[in-house]
Design an enzyme around this catalytic site. Structure first.
Site, PDB file in Angstrom:
ATOM      1  N   GLU A   1       0.372   3.371   1.870  1.00  0.00           N
ATOM      2  CA  GLU A   1       0.309   3.828   3.177  1.00  0.00           C
ATOM      3  C   GLU A   1       1.883   3.582   3.805  1.00  0.00           C
ATOM      4  O   GLU A   1       1.982   4.155   4.798  1.00  0.00           O
ATOM      5  CB  GLU A   1      -0.626   3.041   4.042  1.00  0.00           C
ATOM      6  CG  GLU A   1      -2.119   3.813   4.131  1.00  0.00           C
ATOM      7  CD  GLU A   1      -1.997   5.054   4.616  1.00  0.00           C
ATOM      8  OE1 GLU A   1      -1.621   5.132   6.020  1.00  0.00           O
ATOM      9  OE2 GLU A   1      -2.549   6.205   4.201  1.00  0.00           O
TER      10      GLU A   1
ATOM     11  N   SER B   1       0.881  -1.312   0.064  1.00  0.00           N
ATOM     12  CA  SER B   1      -0.055   0.001  -0.096  1.00  0.00           C
ATOM     13  C   SER B   1       0.721   1.185   0.101  1.00  0.00           C
ATOM     14  O   SER B   1       2.090   1.249   0.637  1.00  0.00           O
ATOM     15  CB  SER B   1      -0.967   0.001   1.230  1.00  0.00           C
ATOM     16  OG  SER B   1      -1.444   1.166   1.610  1.00  0.00           O
TER      17      SER B   1
ATOM     18  N   TYR C   1      -1.768   0.120  10.828  1.00  0.00           N
ATOM     19  CA  TYR C   1      -2.209  -0.371   9.681  1.00  0.00           C
ATOM     20  C   TYR C   1      -0.713  -0.348   8.625  1.00  0.00           C
ATOM     21  O   TYR C   1      -0.300  -1.287   7.946  1.00  0.00           O
ATOM     22  CB  TYR C   1      -3.147   0.128   8.873  1.00  0.00           C
ATOM     23  CG  TYR C   1      -3.562  -0.063   7.319  1.00  0.00           C
ATOM     24  CD1 TYR C   1      -4.053  -1.274   7.058  1.00  0.00           C
ATOM     25  CD2 TYR C   1      -2.932   0.765   6.428  1.00  0.00           C
ATOM     26  CE1 TYR C   1      -4.287  -1.790   5.686  1.00  0.00           C
ATOM     27  CE2 TYR C   1      -3.123   0.210   4.969  1.00  0.00           C
ATOM     28  CZ  TYR C   1      -3.660  -0.833   4.659  1.00  0.00           C
ATOM     29  OH  TYR C   1      -4.015  -1.362   3.362  1.00  0.00           O
TER      30      TYR C   1
END
Ligand code: NAP
Ligand code: GDD
Length: 337
Positions: free
Chosen positions: A135, A133, A159
């Site tokens: 992220e 991701s 996460y």
């Protein structure tokens, strides 16, 4: 007769898993999806497959399991012997991961090792896709043209940290055991199947409900965050393309354009003939202890190596999601009567 290829998808009931299942079935695959036992139905996004007698239990099979249950995963891979494994299952909500850091680590982080181990011991010839991701980049300064595969990571949530563990686990299994494992570093991707607690779908659902008099106010957090938003349908094609390459590697998948949550609001409300400023209120509950302010991806490596390029514009994506939610709300579909 040539045998159909077999794919195993974790997270088949999610946004990406459902699009990927559609895509692979269309390509003639046998698709096995991992499903969690739930006290209510969690098959909304795959009902059109599940309820199709031509496909269900002929080329589409659901198997109970969980990413926290290594023996179940090992048993399934041993039975199925898939050609391709797509690890999309995750506790995927960044804000929620602050409330459930340990659980997120178990599922989104250690869960990846569990399925990698199951693959190594029973399906070492399979090809493996890991859902990494944007992220991961989190708090790093973003290069002008966007983050590439060469940029360092600095995750900003439980996460993101869990995905970092999974990214490196995938890479390590590739290098240590010579397995065909690729990381797709996907930037945000949305669609009419996006979960309704993610900001884009929360907005398009609210637009439809406000337009039809079912809701007055939409409560949101940070409107300044910028995201590189693409079309989930196109992104699952990139996952498959990565696994068709001779050599496994890591690839950024993104549009190369970034917009703020405020710009998403303007586009979605404006398209429905509404003024968002009259309906949106701030609620601090939706803020994150640490935010990722800016995401922009540079997917030129994916274009160079396997010809993948984003095709859906921001406007087209927003309009498609609003149109879908307008139809859904006016036809009184589940949850919107
Ligand atoms: P999603 O809609 O939230 O779907 C997540 C899937 O994971 C669901 O099928 C969910 O099952 C399943 N799952 C959750 N916990 C599990 C567990 N303990 N065991 C097995 N399965 C479990 O996410 P998505 O948007 O499709 O994203 C797919 C993957 O890509 C995720 O790993 C996500 O983190 C990653 N990713 C997404 C984006 C994006 O913008 N969408 C960008 C980069 C990376 P239930 O239906 O039962 O909850
Ligand atoms: N969910 C949500 N709800 N987000 C809000 C809200 C709100 O009410 N108000 C503002 N936001 C802001 C968030 O603070 C964030 O900056 C941005 O909207 C996007 O939030 P989400 O849609 O929840 O997505 P995300 O970017 O945090 O995470 C998604 O994309 C990642 C890839 O970059 C998820 O799909 C992750 O699983 C994925 O890895």
């Amino acid at each position: 007769m040539k045998k159909n290829k077999k794919a195993f998808i974790t997270g088949v009931t999610g946004q990406d898993g459902s699009w990927l299942a559609d895509f692979l079935l269309e390509k003639g695959y046998e698709v096995y999806g991992l499903i969690r036992r739930s006290s209510s139905f969690n098959t909304d996004r795959i009902n059109h497959i599940y309820q199709n007698p031509e496909i269900n239990n002929k080329r589409f099979f659901l198997r109970y399991g969980d990413l926290t249950d290594s023996s179940g995963l090992a048993k399934l891979l041993h039975q199925i012997r898939p050609d391709e494994i797509y690890n999309l299952g995750a506790m995927s909500h960044v804000r929620v991961s602050f409330d459930l850091p340990e659980y997120t680590g178990e599922v989104t982080g250690v869960g990846t090792i569990k399925i990698l181990e199951a693959m190594r011991t029973s399906s070492a010839k399979a090809r493996f896709y890991q859902a990494s991701s944007s992220e991961l980049y989190g708090g790093m300064d973003c290069p002008k043209k966007g983050y590439t595969e060469k940029d360092p990571f600095y995750p900003r949530s439980p996460y993101g940290v869990s995905k970092l563990y999974s990214f490196w686990s995938a890479k390590n299994y590739r290098e240590a055991y010579g397995l065909h494992i690729s990381n797709g570093i996907l930037f945000n991707h949305e669609s009419e199947r996006r979960g309704e607690t993610f900001v884009t779908r929360k907005i398009t659902t609210a637009v439809a409900r406000i337009k039809t008099g079912r809701q007055k106010t939409l409560y949101l957090g940070n409107l300044d965050a910028k995201r590189d938003w693409g079309d989930a349908k196109e992104y699952v094609r990139a996952m498959w393309m990565m696994l068709q390459l001779k050599k496994p590697d890591d690839y950024v998948i993104a549009t190369g354009k970034t917009y703020s949550v405020r710009q998403f609001l303007e586009e979605a409300f404006g398209y429905a003939g509404l003024d968002w400023k009259k309906h949106v209120k701030f609620d601090p509950r939706y803020l994150r202890p640490t935010e990722v302010d800016y995401l922009l991806g540079d997917a030129s490596k994916a274009y160079r190596v396997f010809g993948w390029k984003n095709q859906t514009s921001f406007k087209e994506l927003v309009h498609r999601m609003v149109d879908h939610d307008m139809d859904r709300v006016t036809s009184g579909e589940k949850g919107d009567a």
